[in-house]
Design an enzyme around this catalytic site. Structure first.
Site, short mmCIF file in Angstrom:
data_model
loop_
_atom_site.label_atom_id
_atom_site.label_comp_id
_atom_site.label_asym_id
_atom_site.label_seq_id
_atom_site.Cartn_x
_atom_site.Cartn_y
_atom_site.Cartn_z
N HIS A 97 -3.23 -5.79 2.74
CA HIS A 97 -2.81 -5.85 4.15
C HIS A 97 -3.38 -7.13 4.74
O HIS A 97 -3.98 -7.94 4.05
CB HIS A 97 -3.42 -4.68 4.94
CG HIS A 97 -2.95 -3.33 4.54
ND1 HIS A 97 -1.75 -2.81 4.97
CD2 HIS A 97 -3.53 -2.36 3.80
CE1 HIS A 97 -1.64 -1.57 4.51
NE2 HIS A 97 -2.70 -1.27 3.78
N CYS A 123 0.81 -1.22 0.00
CA CYS A 123 0.00 0.00 0.00
C CYS A 123 0.85 1.28 0.00
O CYS A 123 1.43 1.61 -1.02
CB CYS A 123 -0.98 -0.05 1.17
SG CYS A 123 -2.39 1.04 0.94
N ARG A 175 -12.73 6.12 -0.49
CA ARG A 175 -11.74 5.14 -0.03
C ARG A 175 -12.12 3.76 -0.55
O ARG A 175 -13.29 3.40 -0.61
CB ARG A 175 -11.67 5.11 1.49
CG ARG A 175 -10.98 6.31 2.08
CD ARG A 175 -10.50 6.06 3.49
NE ARG A 175 -9.27 5.30 3.54
CZ ARG A 175 -8.05 5.79 3.30
NH1 ARG A 175 -7.89 7.05 2.98
NH2 ARG A 175 -6.98 5.03 3.37
#
Ligand code: GLN
Length: 251
Positions: A201, A97, A131
């Site tokens: 993640h 990321c 997002r």
């Protein structure tokens, strides 16, 4: 004497880049080496620390917020030349990321600020208005030849940056569920030489042990060792992987 060389893992900015369990990737690499009798050392390096990449076998950069990315970028830029040379020489890198974004040309934040990246990878990132959050399933670009190994990668993403790859780069895989690089072109992550970038993640490696082993195999080969890694009993890891697949794809 062990038939394996010692592997040194460089964890870059562990105090600044560590979201959603990213540190667990380093723990997973250490554990999978320990279970096979491969000695490891972890060097945790942050702002101003001496980094000798000739001593590093696997470099790891986790994710971080825009704020943390702007704090460390000056320090990272000082290491640009050394990093570029090491990447050309086959250094194994895993970047997640925010760390992934910083290997590219720039990251433009929602406020319009352009945080320069290393430009080692021909990619760029622009923050979107929404997002991109949730569980992700990716069909790997280079599927594993062994039927024993999953053909997918699973993880969790939370980013506003939308990353676009230049034509010379290949994605890590195709999105089956989630957003990935930008939520538009169906691509997730990047692979360039031995550099892996991804939005996943979670942490990524404990539930994707086949990717962890690929990184270890590449690092060992770079040290001149071409033994295949002995298989581990990955029942638990595969169940974790399968649990995410079922949760996401059956929903
Ligand atoms: N700040 C970046 C973004 O939101 C990276 C976030 C992250 O590392 N999870 O796009």
């Amino acid at each position: 004497m062990s038939k394996w060389p010692k592997l040194t893992i460089g964890h870059l900015y562990p105090d600044l880049l560590d979201l959603y369990g990213d540190r667990g990737n380093v723990l997973a690499l250490e554990a999978r080496c320990r279970w096979r009798g491969i000695e490891t050392e972890v060097q945790r390096l942050s702002l101003g620390d001496d980094l000798d990449l000739s001593q590093i076998d696997i470099l790891f950069l986790g994710g971080g917020s825009d704020r943390e990315q702007s704090i460390l970028v000056k320090d990272l830029k000082c290491r640009e030349e050394e990093l570029r040379r090491a990447v050309d020489e086959g250094l194994v890198v895993l970047s997640i990321c925010g760390g992934y974004q910083l290997l590219g040309k720039y990251y433009q934040t929602g406020g319009g600020e352009k945080i320069p990246g290393l430009g080692i990878l021909n990619l760029w990132t622009v923050a979107g208005s929404k997002r991109l959050i949730g569980n992700v399933v990716v069909e790997q670009n280079s599927p594993s030849l062994s039927e024993e190994k999953p053909q997918t990668l699973v993880g969790f993403e939370n980013h506003s940056g939308k990353t676009y790859l230049g034509p010379d780069l290949s994605v890590l895989g195709k999105i089956q569920h989630g957003f990935g690089n930008n939520g538009e072109d169906g691509g997730e992550g990047v692979r360039y030489r031995n550099v892996f970038g991804t939005y996943l993640h979670g942490p990524l490696l404990p539930k994707n042990p086949h990717l962890a082993d690929l990184l270890l195999q590449l690092a060992l080969e770079r040290r001149g060792y071409d033994h295949a890694l002995p298989l581990l009993d990955d029942q638990l890891e595969k169940r974790a992987h399968q649990a995410i697949l079922s949760r996401v794809l059956d929903a």
